[in-house]
Write an enzyme that holds these catalytic residues in place. Structure first.
Site, short mmCIF file in Angstrom:
data_model
loop_
_atom_site.label_atom_id
_atom_site.label_comp_id
_atom_site.label_asym_id
_atom_site.label_seq_id
_atom_site.Cartn_x
_atom_site.Cartn_y
_atom_site.Cartn_z
CB SER A 292 -0.95 -0.05 1.21
OG SER A 292 -1.93 0.95 1.12
CG ASP A 303 6.84 5.28 -11.50
OD1 ASP A 303 7.38 4.19 -11.79
OD2 ASP A 303 5.61 5.40 -11.35
CE LYS A 317 -4.78 -2.45 1.16
NZ LYS A 317 -4.92 -1.01 0.93
#
Length: 550
Positions: A292, A303, A317
């Site tokens: 999460s 990224d 998740k």
């Protein structure tokens, strides 16, 4: 009673599937009202006619839980009497004495103490066995009941009666409850002359500030590179994931976007503040327990090519929950959206909207995973957690190590060691000598810690197949000889796996003297993820090559 619960669960499941089968809003609302009326009248009839007394709170909760379980594991009903526990999970705060309890071999033991709070200050020790709380026998109580007795209003008193190694008679210790804040960053320190280490275990309120403070303190101590450890961190508040990312990434950068069925759940979250440091090299540690909010942080760092991700694939998740108020002070925690990292990927691993015929949930197959790209055009994929940039192979835990740990023998020996040694070296330097390890092996004699190795399981399967296929009589001699060899080898496991067992023992022992800090510091020299991170951070050419920074 069990059959009755299944009836109620089935009725609620039928209700849910009926609701989703209709597309017209008018027809949909009619079916909702109809099924709710059926359920209410059914419960009234069961309550009136069933042969035994029916507990309405328990029975209805079983039905609600079964209904919500058909959706996903994260959509939960929180009754009024559990609200306080939920708040503790969200805020990291509660009123108590700062002690963590757990069951070990049927006994309630003190597993950890929160540094600086009443439990530690008033003499409670890790390893103490709790037998009474305020004079009430708790030996047969479950964890929830014990937690209720331990917690209470701040500034109220509570007493614990404990059995302690080396003491013949029980000890009764008195405490005053106080507000306890579980830290998001339980430890930060230096793992080398210029590499700082931040261990983050939660995402409750102020997590971003704690990471920021830890980073700046480490830089003052000479840290020029940082390891951020998110292993085993199950996540928490989404905004704290944004705040932690903001420590390392410039203001105004997208961190995560959410997309749900309702327009109001479609949001984009960007960093709001000036960062602490956008240049310091970072290694983020993750494993299968990182979920999460941990994955939001790791995925965003990845990224933007802001740091190297090291360890194992994360949990996967990619779902966002919100709490909604219900009648009588209850609450519903409901999944409202999926989240997406800056590159556009959703890392949700399980597709709860399409279950198998047996009710199980399958993972997103590799063939359906979509390729995305980081800022520097590195390939990353959706549908299955965050893949580390460098995957680390970990030593398998030996069956004997698992057995000794799960049977509480390593825990109990650490308590014995603590009772017999007033002090030890600092946690980073502490090592058991060969003579001390030999004392441990002697102490184990006569203790029950039976275990089965993988080789024994394979031999058992082979023997069964030989019987089934009528070959046993022909190879009986070889099988018995192999079994004898395995048993002889197994008898040496305490020495064959000495290094692994010593490491586990040292971690447990240091926790007795230095609490969680000691437990963490004792792992630095043999933690393969930390060692890998140090190697990468110390090799700027390789670090830059991984992130395509050249």
């Amino acid at each position: 009673m069990k059959g009755k619960k299944l009836i109620f669960s089935s009725v609620l499941l039928i209700t849910i599937f009926s609701i989703f089968a209709f597309s017209s809003p008018g027809q949909r609302y009619f079916e909702i009202a109809k099924n709710l009326e059926i359920f209410a009248t059914l419960f009234k009839e069961v309550n009136a006619m069933y042969v035994d007394e029916v507990n309405p709170n328990e029975t209805i909760k079983v039905g609600i839980d079964a209904m919500l379980a058909s959706l996903d594991p994260y959509t939960n009903y929180i009754p009024e009497d559990q609200i306080e526990d939920y708040r503790t999970m969200s805020t990291g705060q509660y009123a108590g004495i700062g002690a963590v309890t757990g069951r070990m071999n049927g006994k309630i033991k003190i597993m950890m103490l929160v540094e600086g709070h009443a439990a530690q200050n008033n003499g409670l020790r890790i390893g103490d066995e709790v037998i009474k709380i305020d004079g009430i026998d708790v030996t047969n109580m479950n964890n929830e009941e014990i937690g209720e007795l331990m917690k209470g209003q701040a500034n109220t008193s509570v007493s614990l009666t404990v059995l302690r190694y080396g003491h013949e008679d029980p000890l009764t210790l008195d405490f005053k409850r106080e507000k306890v804040k579980i830290k998001n960053v339980p430890y930060h320190g230096m793992v080398s002359n210029d590499i700082g280490y931040i261990k983050q275990t939660q995402f409750t309120m102020q997590a971003g500030k704690e990471v920021s403070d830890a980073l700046n303190e480490l830089k003052e101590k000479g840290a020029k590179k940082i390891i951020l450890d998110l292993r085993g961190n199950p996540g928490g508040l989404l905004m704290e994931a944004v705040n932690i990312t903001n420590v390392f990434i410039p203001k105004g950068k997208e961190v995560v976007s959410t997309k749900g069925k309702l327009e109001e759940h479609n949001s984009t979250y960007k960093t709001l503040n000036s960062p602490d440091d956008t240049e310091i090299p970072i290694a983020v540690l993750i494993n299968s327990g990182s979920a999460s909010a941990s994955e939001i942080v790791a995925g965003t760092i990845q990224d933007y090519d802001r740091g190297v991700i090291i360890g194992e694939k994360s949990f996967g998740k990619g779902l966002v929950q919100q709490t909604r108020p219900l009648s009588y002070n209850a609450q519903l925690k409901v999944t409202t959206a999926k989240y997406y990292t800056p590159s556009g990927r959703c890392i949700q691993a399980l597709d709860y909207s399409h279950r198998n015929n047996d009710g199980s949930v399958g993972k997103v197959p590799d063939s359906l995973k979509v390729e995305f790209f980081t800022q520097n055009h590195r390939s990353v994929y959706d549908g299955g957690g965050i893949d580390p940039d460098i995957e680390v192979e970990h030593q398998k835990i030996a069956p004997i190590s698992l057995s000794l740990y799960s049977n509480g023998l390593i825990f109990d020996y650490a308590s014995k060691y603590h009772a017999e040694h007033d002090k030890i070296a600092p946690a980073k330097d502490f090592e058991l000598s060969d003579a001390e390890y030999e004392e441990f092996t002697q102490w184990l004699k006569g203790k029950d810690y039976g275990y089965t190795t993988d080789a024994e399981k394979t031999l058992k399967d082979l023997t069964e197949y030989a019987h089934e296929e009528k070959y046993y009589s022909e190879i009986e001699g070889q099988l018995k000889a192999l079994k004898s060899t395995l048993m002889s080898s197994k008898s040496n496991d305490l020495y064959d796996f000495k290094n692994q067992l010593k490491t586990i023992l040292e971690e447990e022992i240091t926790s007795r003297y230095y609490l969680e800090n000691g437990s963490i510091e004792s792992t630095f020299d043999h933690d393969t993820d930390i060692k890998t991170a140090k190697t990468i951070l110390n090799d700027s050419e390789k670090y830059n090559k991984i992130l395509k920074l050249n």
